[in-house]
Design an enzyme around this catalytic site. Structure first.
Site, PDB file in Angstrom:
ATOM      1  N   ASP A   3       0.860  -1.188   0.000  1.00  0.00           N
ATOM      2  CA  ASP A   3       0.000   0.000   0.000  1.00  0.00           C
ATOM      3  C   ASP A   3       0.896   1.239   0.000  1.00  0.00           C
ATOM      4  O   ASP A   3       1.949   1.242   0.647  1.00  0.00           O
ATOM      5  CB  ASP A   3      -0.885  -0.012   1.261  1.00  0.00           C
ATOM      6  CG  ASP A   3      -1.678   1.280   1.362  1.00  0.00           C
ATOM      7  OD1 ASP A   3      -1.298   2.169   2.143  1.00  0.00           O
ATOM      8  OD2 ASP A   3      -2.640   1.422   0.585  1.00  0.00           O
ATOM      9  N   ILE A   4       0.504   2.258  -0.739  1.00  0.00           N
ATOM     10  CA  ILE A   4       1.254   3.524  -0.735  1.00  0.00           C
ATOM     11  C   ILE A   4       0.567   4.448   0.269  1.00  0.00           C
ATOM     12  O   ILE A   4      -0.600   4.787   0.090  1.00  0.00           O
ATOM     13  CB  ILE A   4       1.238   4.178  -2.131  1.00  0.00           C
ATOM     14  CG1 ILE A   4       1.850   3.237  -3.177  1.00  0.00           C
ATOM     15  CG2 ILE A   4       1.961   5.524  -2.097  1.00  0.00           C
ATOM     16  CD1 ILE A   4       3.318   2.925  -2.986  1.00  0.00           C
ATOM     17  N   HIS A  85       4.512  13.970 -15.749  1.00  0.00           N
ATOM     18  CA  HIS A  85       5.193  15.244 -16.035  1.00  0.00           C
ATOM     19  C   HIS A  85       5.264  16.066 -14.758  1.00  0.00           C
ATOM     20  O   HIS A  85       4.328  16.104 -13.970  1.00  0.00           O
ATOM     21  CB  HIS A  85       4.537  16.008 -17.189  1.00  0.00           C
ATOM     22  CG  HIS A  85       3.249  16.701 -16.900  1.00  0.00           C
ATOM     23  ND1 HIS A  85       3.179  17.981 -16.380  1.00  0.00           N
ATOM     24  CD2 HIS A  85       1.973  16.308 -17.088  1.00  0.00           C
ATOM     25  CE1 HIS A  85       1.909  18.334 -16.273  1.00  0.00           C
ATOM     26  NE2 HIS A  85       1.167  17.343 -16.683  1.00  0.00           N
ATOM     27  N   GLU A 131       5.793  19.147 -20.520  1.00  0.00           N
ATOM     28  CA  GLU A 131       4.607  18.467 -21.071  1.00  0.00           C
ATOM     29  C   GLU A 131       3.588  19.509 -21.513  1.00  0.00           C
ATOM     30  O   GLU A 131       2.917  19.372 -22.523  1.00  0.00           O
ATOM     31  CB  GLU A 131       3.972  17.542 -20.012  1.00  0.00           C
ATOM     32  CG  GLU A 131       2.816  16.693 -20.541  1.00  0.00           C
ATOM     33  CD  GLU A 131       1.453  17.391 -20.481  1.00  0.00           C
ATOM     34  OE1 GLU A 131       1.339  18.432 -19.815  1.00  0.00           O
ATOM     35  OE2 GLU A 131       0.519  16.893 -21.129  1.00  0.00           O
ATOM     36  N   ASP A 160      -1.019  11.399 -15.057  1.00  0.00           N
ATOM     37  CA  ASP A 160      -1.152  12.848 -15.212  1.00  0.00           C
ATOM     38  C   ASP A 160      -2.554  13.234 -14.728  1.00  0.00           C
ATOM     39  O   ASP A 160      -3.549  12.893 -15.363  1.00  0.00           O
ATOM     40  CB  ASP A 160      -0.967  13.219 -16.692  1.00  0.00           C
ATOM     41  CG  ASP A 160      -1.038  14.720 -16.938  1.00  0.00           C
ATOM     42  OD1 ASP A 160      -0.898  15.127 -18.108  1.00  0.00           O
ATOM     43  OD2 ASP A 160      -1.229  15.486 -15.965  1.00  0.00           O
TER      44      ASP A 160
HETATM   45  N1  DTR Z   1      -3.199  17.543 -21.207  1.00  0.00           N
HETATM   46  C1  DTR Z   1      -3.098  17.270 -19.793  1.00  0.00           C
HETATM   47  C2  DTR Z   1      -4.457  17.117 -19.149  1.00  0.00           C
HETATM   48  C3  DTR Z   1      -5.259  16.042 -19.755  1.00  0.00           C
HETATM   49  C4  DTR Z   1      -6.360  16.234 -20.532  1.00  0.00           C
HETATM   50  N2  DTR Z   1      -6.867  15.013 -20.920  1.00  0.00           N
HETATM   51  C5  DTR Z   1      -6.084  14.059 -20.383  1.00  0.00           C
HETATM   52  C6  DTR Z   1      -6.175  12.671 -20.493  1.00  0.00           C
HETATM   53  C7  DTR Z   1      -5.201  11.896 -19.889  1.00  0.00           C
HETATM   54  C8  DTR Z   1      -4.159  12.505 -19.164  1.00  0.00           C
HETATM   55  C9  DTR Z   1      -4.071  13.910 -19.055  1.00  0.00           C
HETATM   56  C10 DTR Z   1      -5.054  14.647 -19.663  1.00  0.00           C
HETATM   57  C11 DTR Z   1      -2.379  18.401 -19.113  1.00  0.00           C
HETATM   58  O1  DTR Z   1      -2.912  19.506 -19.093  1.00  0.00           O
HETATM   59  O2  DTR Z   1      -1.269  18.138 -18.597  1.00  0.00           O
HETATM   60 ZN    ZN Z   2      -1.887  20.687 -17.795  1.00  0.00          ZN
HETATM   61 ZN    ZN Z   3      -0.884  17.257 -16.904  1.00  0.00          ZN
HETATM   62 ZN    ZN Z   4      -2.746   3.735  -0.119  1.00  0.00          ZN
END
Ligand code: DTR
Ligand code: ZN
Ligand code: ZN
Ligand code: ZN
Length: 277
Positions: A3-4, A85, A131, A160
């Site tokens: 578990d984290i 990122h 990113e 992300d």
């Molecule tokens: N582009 C990403 C946010 C984001 C939008 N749709 C998704 C789907 C899966 C992962 C991330 C995202 C950002 O703003 O970093």
């Molecule tokens: Zn973003």
């Molecule tokens: Zn993001």
């Molecule tokens: Zn946990």
């Protein structure tokens, strides 16, 4: 998989918040807050016995950095990668986007060390730069791989935005095996999931997918609105964004749902352990 502890993940978020506050209010590419964030993560990983590498690149005439951390051991011809990122947009601290993924990934890596996990496959963790400029850091990494090294990567997991305040539980619909692994985790804790639809090409898994590497990941939602059906399934507020502070100055440590952060940190660990066994 262990578990984290979500408290540990939140402690990393508190550090990232302090770093943003001390560096002009953000952790954006090419700004002091980004490199300070990277130094924080790198120091923890070095102390835990990871082999770390910093990859430099230029984007929008500013220097950017990726942090790659290899856990010594495992079959070098079968590399399981997980990445997040680390950069924010310039408008704020970027705690959900994407401190949440970065902190969960860091705590999972530290847990590998703490438990002295000896996986069959080789584990590699990555924190990407730029990113928000269009997956620049992750694309730089993938483009830098020789064909041979690319072929060694058996899968890439992307995290992300995994702690949105009004969370949904979305699983990337890319590699079937990775998708199943992540869905099995949620089934095990009795949480329903949906397929992630808005994300194709919108985060750091995109360059890996374009290179033919199996990808997967989880996501708790950004500026899209949670439906009544989704609120009935997951709780939270229908008719509101999953993250109403997306790319805003209010994306601070108060912009996190602890339950979502905990569940997704544990999902991350579950997938890393399962896929590297
Ligand atoms: N582009 C990403 C946010 C984001 C939008 N749709 C998704 C789907 C899966 C992962 C991330 C995202 C950002 O703003 O970093
Ligand atoms: Zn973003
Ligand atoms: Zn993001
Ligand atoms: Zn946990």
């Amino acid at each position: 998989a262990p578990d984290i502890p979500v408290a540990n993940v939140k402690a990393h978020l508190t550090q990232l918040q302090s770093i943003a506050t001390a560096n002009g209010g953000n952790r954006a590419h090419g700004r002091a807050g980004y490199k300070a964030s990277l130094d924080y993560v790198k120091a923890k990983l070095d102390a835990a016995g990871f082999t770390t590498t910093i990859q430099q690149f230029t984007a929008s005439s500013r220097v950017g950095y990726n942090l790659i951390a290899d856990w010594p051991g495992g079959d070098a011809n079968q590399v399981v990668m997980a990445g997040s990122h680390l950069d924010s947009v310039t408008s704020g601290a970027g705690i959900n986007d994407n401190g949440s993924g970065s902190a969960a990934l860091l705590e999972a890596a530290l847990t590998v060390s703490r438990t002295q996990y000896q996986p069959t496959k080789h584990l590699r963790f990555a924190w990407w730069g730029a990113e928000e400029l269009g997956m620049v850091g992750s694309r730089n990494y993938v483009n830098g791989l020789t064909t041979a090294n690319r072929a060694k990567i058996s899968g890439y997991l992307n995290f992300d935005m995994i702690g949105s305040p009004n969370p949904g539980y979305f699983v990337y619909d890319d590699d079937p095996a990775i998708e199943k692994t992540l869905k099995d985790f949620y089934a095990g804790i009795g949480v329903a999931t949906e397929i992630e639809t808005e994300g194709d090409g919108r985060s750091d898994h995109a360059p890996f997918k374009s290179a033919g590497i199996p990808v997967g990941g989880v996501f708790t939602g950004a500026s899209s609105t949670k439906s009544a059906a989704q609120a009935a399934k997951w709780g939270g507020t229908a008719g509101q964004s999953f993250d109403r502070c997306y790319h805003s100055s209010c994306d601070t440590t108060s912009n996190i749902n602890d339950t979502a952060l905990n569940r997704n940190s544990d999902a991350l660990a579950y997938a890393v352990w399962e896929l590297s066994d």
